[in-house]
Scaffold this active site. Structure first.
Site, PDB file in Angstrom:
ATOM      1  N   THR A 704      40.954  39.841  45.733  1.00 47.49           N
ATOM      2  CA  THR A 704      40.598  38.727  46.092  1.00 47.49           C
ATOM      3  C   THR A 704      41.324  37.742  44.927  1.00 47.49           C
ATOM      4  O   THR A 704      41.647  38.325  43.819  1.00 47.49           O
ATOM      5  CB  THR A 704      39.224  38.396  45.991  1.00 47.49           C
ATOM      6  OG1 THR A 704      38.626  38.862  44.661  1.00 47.49           O
ATOM      7  CG2 THR A 704      38.440  39.257  47.099  1.00 47.49           C
ATOM      8  N   ASP A 705      41.420  36.558  45.031  1.00 47.95           N
ATOM      9  CA  ASP A 705      41.499  35.665  43.838  1.00 47.95           C
ATOM     10  C   ASP A 705      40.078  35.500  42.884  1.00 47.95           C
ATOM     11  O   ASP A 705      39.145  36.399  43.556  1.00 47.95           O
ATOM     12  CB  ASP A 705      41.641  34.136  44.344  1.00 47.95           C
ATOM     13  CG  ASP A 705      42.461  33.513  43.256  1.00 47.95           C
ATOM     14  OD1 ASP A 705      42.296  33.713  42.082  1.00 47.95           O
ATOM     15  OD2 ASP A 705      43.121  32.421  43.488  1.00 47.95           O
ATOM     16  N   TRP A 706      40.123  35.340  41.942  1.00 45.50           N
ATOM     17  CA  TRP A 706      39.054  35.464  41.056  1.00 45.50           C
ATOM     18  C   TRP A 706      37.747  34.598  41.443  1.00 45.50           C
ATOM     19  O   TRP A 706      37.771  33.456  41.310  1.00 45.50           O
ATOM     20  CB  TRP A 706      39.606  35.013  39.392  1.00 45.50           C
ATOM     21  CG  TRP A 706      40.063  36.278  38.601  1.00 45.50           C
ATOM     22  CD1 TRP A 706      39.826  36.703  37.626  1.00 45.50           C
ATOM     23  CD2 TRP A 706      40.990  37.204  39.222  1.00 45.50           C
ATOM     24  NE1 TRP A 706      40.526  37.888  37.072  1.00 45.50           N
ATOM     25  CE2 TRP A 706      41.179  38.005  38.227  1.00 45.50           C
ATOM     26  CE3 TRP A 706      41.626  37.397  40.357  1.00 45.50           C
ATOM     27  CZ2 TRP A 706      42.102  39.187  38.115  1.00 45.50           C
ATOM     28  CZ3 TRP A 706      42.570  38.564  40.559  1.00 45.50           C
ATOM     29  CH2 TRP A 706      42.767  39.567  39.612  1.00 45.50           C
ATOM     30  N   TRP A 707      36.794  35.525  41.743  1.00 43.27           N
ATOM     31  CA  TRP A 707      35.356  34.939  42.297  1.00 43.27           C
ATOM     32  C   TRP A 707      35.846  34.109  43.385  1.00 43.27           C
ATOM     33  O   TRP A 707      35.829  33.222  43.663  1.00 43.27           O
ATOM     34  CB  TRP A 707      34.796  33.857  41.235  1.00 43.27           C
ATOM     35  CG  TRP A 707      34.465  34.539  39.974  1.00 43.27           C
ATOM     36  CD1 TRP A 707      33.595  35.168  39.795  1.00 43.27           C
ATOM     37  CD2 TRP A 707      35.185  34.195  38.541  1.00 43.27           C
ATOM     38  NE1 TRP A 707      33.613  35.727  38.252  1.00 43.27           N
ATOM     39  CE2 TRP A 707      34.576  35.100  37.834  1.00 43.27           C
ATOM     40  CE3 TRP A 707      36.380  33.395  38.455  1.00 43.27           C
ATOM     41  CZ2 TRP A 707      35.076  35.271  36.437  1.00 43.27           C
ATOM     42  CZ3 TRP A 707      36.838  33.486  37.086  1.00 43.27           C
ATOM     43  CH2 TRP A 707      36.050  34.322  36.095  1.00 43.27           C
ATOM     44  N   MET A 735      37.505  40.596  42.949  1.00 41.47           N
ATOM     45  CA  MET A 735      37.768  40.190  41.414  1.00 41.47           C
ATOM     46  C   MET A 735      36.964  39.016  41.351  1.00 41.47           C
ATOM     47  O   MET A 735      37.104  37.914  42.007  1.00 41.47           O
ATOM     48  CB  MET A 735      39.200  39.961  41.256  1.00 41.47           C
ATOM     49  CG  MET A 735      40.161  41.234  41.856  1.00 41.47           C
ATOM     50  SD  MET A 735      39.865  42.714  41.033  1.00 41.47           S
ATOM     51  CE  MET A 735      40.730  42.326  39.296  1.00 41.47           C
TER      52      MET A 735
END
Length: 935
Positions: A704-707, A735
């Protein structure tokens, strides 16, 4: 033994790549190249603050140096610089310092321009022959460009100043130090003699501009986007920037596909356009069409001018309109010549498969629904140097429609809307509208029908990951040893700035718990970003030209070479994966992240990204191609639903990724923040399993992108804790988490397993993907204690200062008040001490220092600078009179990463520190659960 790491060769390659990406749009009166000894006056505020890249994760690279445009011109000694003009700008900047903004993604897109009088410009013209006017723009994550002055438009002050310069000087050159295209109406209104997009060229960008202006390099860059006469002319503008749903009614007609089909008169500069200092003749050699292989084509390029240069050959196809409707021209091949001297000729051969000539039928109108087809009719192939300047090279006719590739309906919209299509009459195409086919197949039903199977849990049998490599056990048998909790932990990447990997990088994944590590699973490390390595602890890396600049090279070879050097920078810093290249389509010029993406065309994007991946793979590191897929705006990117037809997805928004997978051997992919057709991409089974792994046979990891959020059904709200939906879709890594074993983000994996919403086999499937990826990484070899000659050479190349930053003191902020070990803090002159702090909570905090002057004269000034991550939060200065201990309280920036840095830098010695305490002021955990954007 040959030397691998050579920083001078890296610089040379980056400089050459940036120069090849520069696009010359106008060159009247033989203004360029400049003759040696030319007297120059340089105007424009941006001569004082060259933009090497944009902002956010795509640009935050700490560097040893940056060569700006003015500095390069001055240092070359090739020109006589007008120092009076320069000093005026220096004085202006002292009074109007660079505005960095406050916080993440807050830097203004432009800096205040210096006003000056007509007399000032006229006096400069009396002293100089040529004016150079530099216009600068940044851009970045979390904020789009706007159709406003200082963003997409020039400011009144910029236009007024440029007009005065053009009126005063006989020759004026405008340099656009920008990340992406901007409004260009001013070119006709004001009339400068020469205009160049020099983009954001990385730390060698100024030298690249020097090379082109001086004629050391003949410009060969070509526009990777169409520049229209007004932002309103782009068909996507009407639906750009919504906060809820972004209906992509323009469908496949993005960029030149739209303008060449419907609105040729609204174009200033066509896709693929770019001038040179020399001239070329493009001749057509043999042309043939094979029913099995597709098109074969020879193109002969001759340099008919007096100066050496390179030319880009571009091949376009015009397919019959049929029942589906087609773009008038579609890029199906391109190639850049070698450097050709005057009179030299080069033959370039193209082999274009039928797949690149086909169209996707999402409606069944051809009676072949969910298939790539070539409809019956005449296909015309054009060759030239841009989409407009392309002549007919050959044609062929199909007597009946052919199915080129049978697929399966996937990622179709659930919301009904209308899209444009051409209706051809007398050779012209009018716009008509048709309803977009909506979903008929349920991806959740597909997932349930195709659940993977896994070996039963066996417990620890003593196998390590190395046993898989040595074929002592299958990967399935190895993973069978892991408990459910172990598998859940492996889905959780850790970061930002995890102390388990290289300091300052974005994430750690794999063997992130003690139990996973005991199984011989290494910890992989990944770091931003597309423009070079971002390390928030302050470690330096090399800053590359931005994505659009590299796209405008149209040169696969130089992209591959540049990223082989980037691979060595990654290896030097013990990083396994670069979070890039960014490869989303430039749907609209206002997307704030266009600077790190490539183009409006998917073929150009896919081919160049493949070249970059091949460069990195030479040294066993890779790129995490992103953002998969459909990230076309930054505004509300976590939530806005991109509503788009399956055809447009497959032909435009997914195609570049497909090329990177099939041709570039992509090993890692990052999904986006937001939803496409109602499903958050991180939890989209159709995207990540049906298409990516099923049709494209991808065998790497997805993170994933972060959060990032996930959801279960189209239209259902996204949720940060819904990680089970991500794993079901085969998004392997969520992530990022503070602590994988503790489930610090509170995801639903254990509960979903218990309730049967997630199966152990699905966790096993992702664990296998992760372990297969890790087996190919340097981290795996390092874990085994295998240090190659390359590792030793690169370790020796790490600077002493960067080595200090990597050598950090670890501490835990796990209570309301924590005292740091002051015995670790070096207080001597010039010393830096860095702590990496693991924070249990997202919070607001303050730092309390108790310190005094240590036997110093009363007049002594004793500063200590305190940094949180890379940001200076306070410089505290004591004098020699502060002989008693003094308490200083410093407010810190919000702590929302689980790991952050505190650095203490002493410009002078002479301070004694009694204590340093971290104190929580406010717990933000509950706010964070609603998403990082709430902070």
């Amino acid at each position: 033994m040959a030397k691998n790491w050579d920083i001078e060769k890296f610089k040379k390659t980056a400089r050459a790549a940036a120069a090849e990406g520069i696009v010359l749009l106008k060159n009247d009166n033989n203004t360029l190249p400049l003759k040696k000894g030319t007297k120059l006056s340089v105007f424009g505020r941006s001569q004082m603050n060259y933009y090497k890249s944009g902002t956010g994760s795509g640009g935050m690279v700490n560097v040893d140096y940056v060569v700006g445009i003015y500095e390069a011109l001055e240092a070359s000694k090739k020109f006589k610089m007008n120092l009076t003009v320069r000093k005026a700008y220096e004085a202006f900047v002292k009074e109007n310092p660079f505005d960095t903004g406050i916080g993440w993604a807050a830097e203004p897109w432009f800096q205040k321009e210096m006003p000056f009088s007509d007399e000032f410009a006229k006096k400069a013209a009396e002293e100089s022959e040529v004016a150079v006017f530099i216009i600068g723009r940044t851009a970045g994550e979390d904020q789009d460009n706007k159709n406003e002055q200082g963003s997409y438009l020039l400011t009144d002050e910029e236009k007024a100043s440029l007009k005065k310069v053009c009126e005063a000087f006989s020759k004026t050159i405008v340099l656009l130090n920008v990340g992406n295209i901007i409004d260009m109406k001013w070119v006709e209104e004001i009339g400068p003699d020469a205009v160049l997009y020099v983009w954001q060229g990385g730390q060698e960008g100024g030298n690249a501009v020097l090379d082109v202006l001086s004629g050391a390099v003949t410009p060969s860059g070509k526009l990777s986007d169409t520049i229209a006469k007004d932002i309103s002319k782009y068909p996507s503008t009407e639906n750009f920037g919504s906060d809820k749903r972004n209906f992509q009614s323009e469908d496949i007609y993005v960029g030149y596909r739209y303008f060449e089909t419907f609105d040729k008169d609204s174009v200033f500069y066509p896709f693929g356009f770019g001038l040179s200092y020399t001239t070329f003749d493009v001749g057509i050699g043999e042309f043939s069409y094979d029913e099995i292989e597709g098109i074969s084509l020879e193109v002969l390029v001759t340099n008919t001018g007096d100066i050496s240069g390179k030319e880009v050959v571009q091949v376009y196809v015009e397919a019959p309109q049929g029942v589906l409707g087609k773009s008038k021209r579609v890029l199906c091949g391109f190639s850049k010549t070698d450097l050709l001297g005057a009179g030299q000729m080069q033959c370039t051969c193209f082999d274009i498969p039928k797949y690149w000539l086909s169209s996707y039928d999402d409606s069944g109108k051809t009676k072949h629904k969910s298939s790539y087809v070539m409809e019956k009719g005449t296909y015309r192939v054009y060759v030239g140097t841009d989409v407009r300047n392309a002549e007919l090279a050959g044609e062929f006719t199909l007597e009946k429609t052919e199915v080129i590739c049978k697929c399966e309906e996937a990622l179709a919209p659930v919301k009904e809307f209308e899209r444009i299509k051409p209706e051809e009459a007398l050779g012209l195409c009018a716009k008509v509208y048709e309803k977009v086919p909506t979903r008929t197949l349920d991806p959740n039903k597909k997932r349930k029908e195709r659940l993977p199977k896994a070996l039963p849990y066996t417990g620890d049998k003593g196998f390590k990951l190395k046993d898989v490599e040595e074929k002592n056990v299958s990967m399935e048998g190895f993973i069978a040893q892991l408990s459910d909790s172990d598998l859940c932990a492996m889905m959780r990447g850790e970061g930002m700035c995890s102390p388990k990997v290289t300091a300052g990088i974005a994430g750690a994944f794999g063997g992130v718990t003690e139990k996973l590590s005991d199984f011989g699973i290494p910890i992989g490390g990944c770091s931003d970003g597309p423009s070079g390595i971002r390390m928030d602890c302050g470690t330096h890396a090399f800053s590359l030209p931005n994505g659009t600049c590299l796209a405008c090279t149209f040169n696969e070879e130089i992209n591959e070479e540049l990223f082989s050097w980037e691979a060595l920078d990654l290896r030097k810093n013990k990083i396994d994966a670069l979070l890039g290249p960014g490869m989303n389509i430039h749907r609209n010029p206002l997307n704030g992240r266009n600077f790190e993406y490539f183009s409006e065309d998917p073929l150009l994007t896919g081919k160049l990204v493949s070249a970059q991946l091949k460069g990195m793979h030479k040294y066993d590191v890779t790129g995490v191609i992103k953002h998969f897929a459909g990230n076309t705006q930054e505004f509300k990117r976590h939530n806005v639903d991109n509503v788009v037809s399956e055809r447009a997805l497959r032909e435009i928004y997914l195609k570049g990724f497909e090329i990177a997978v099939r041709e570039g051997g992509a090993r890692a992919i990052m999904s986006t923040y937001g939803p496409v057709n109602g499903i958050w991409t991180a939890s989209s089974y159709d995207l990540l399993t049906t298409i990516l792994r099923g049709e494209w046979e991808y065998d790497g990891i997805v993170m994933t992108d972060w959060w990032a959020m996930g959801n279960d059904e189209a239209g259902a709200p996204g949720n940060y804790q819904n990680v089970s939906a991500q794993v079901r879709a085969q998004n392997d890594l969520n992530m990022v988490n503070g602590n994988a074993g503790d489930n610090s983000n509170g995801d639903d994996l254990p509960v979903a397993l218990k309730q049967g919403r997630l199966t152990r086999a699905e966790l096993v499937r992702s664990a296998i993907n992760i372990c297969n990826f890790l087996l190919k990484t340097p981290a795996y070899r390092h874990m085994l204690g295998e240090e190659s000659a390359l590792d030793k050479e690169l370790a020796a190349a790490v600077s002493a200062e960067d080595s200090k930053l990597q050598d950090m003191v670890k501490a835990s902020f796990d209570r309301d008040e924590v005292e740091l070990d002051v015995s670790k803090i070096k207080v001597e002159k010039g010393e830096t001490t860095a702590f990496i702090i693991n924070s249990k909570h997202k919070c607001m905090a303050e730092l309390e220092l108790v310190l005094r002057a240590d036997n110093q004269p009363d007049v002594a000034q004793l500063p200590v600078s305190v940094f949180q991550d890379k940001n200076l939060i306070k410089t505290v200065t004591l004098t020699g009179m502060d002989k008693d201990f003094k308490t200083v309280t410093i407010s810190m920036n919000e702590i929302f990463n689980s790991n952050f840095y505190l650095k203490f830098y002493f410009a002078q010695g002479g301070l004694e520190i009694k204590s340093v305490k971290l104190k929580m002021v406010k717990n933000l955990d509950e706010v964070f659960k609603r998403g990082p954007s709430e902070l």
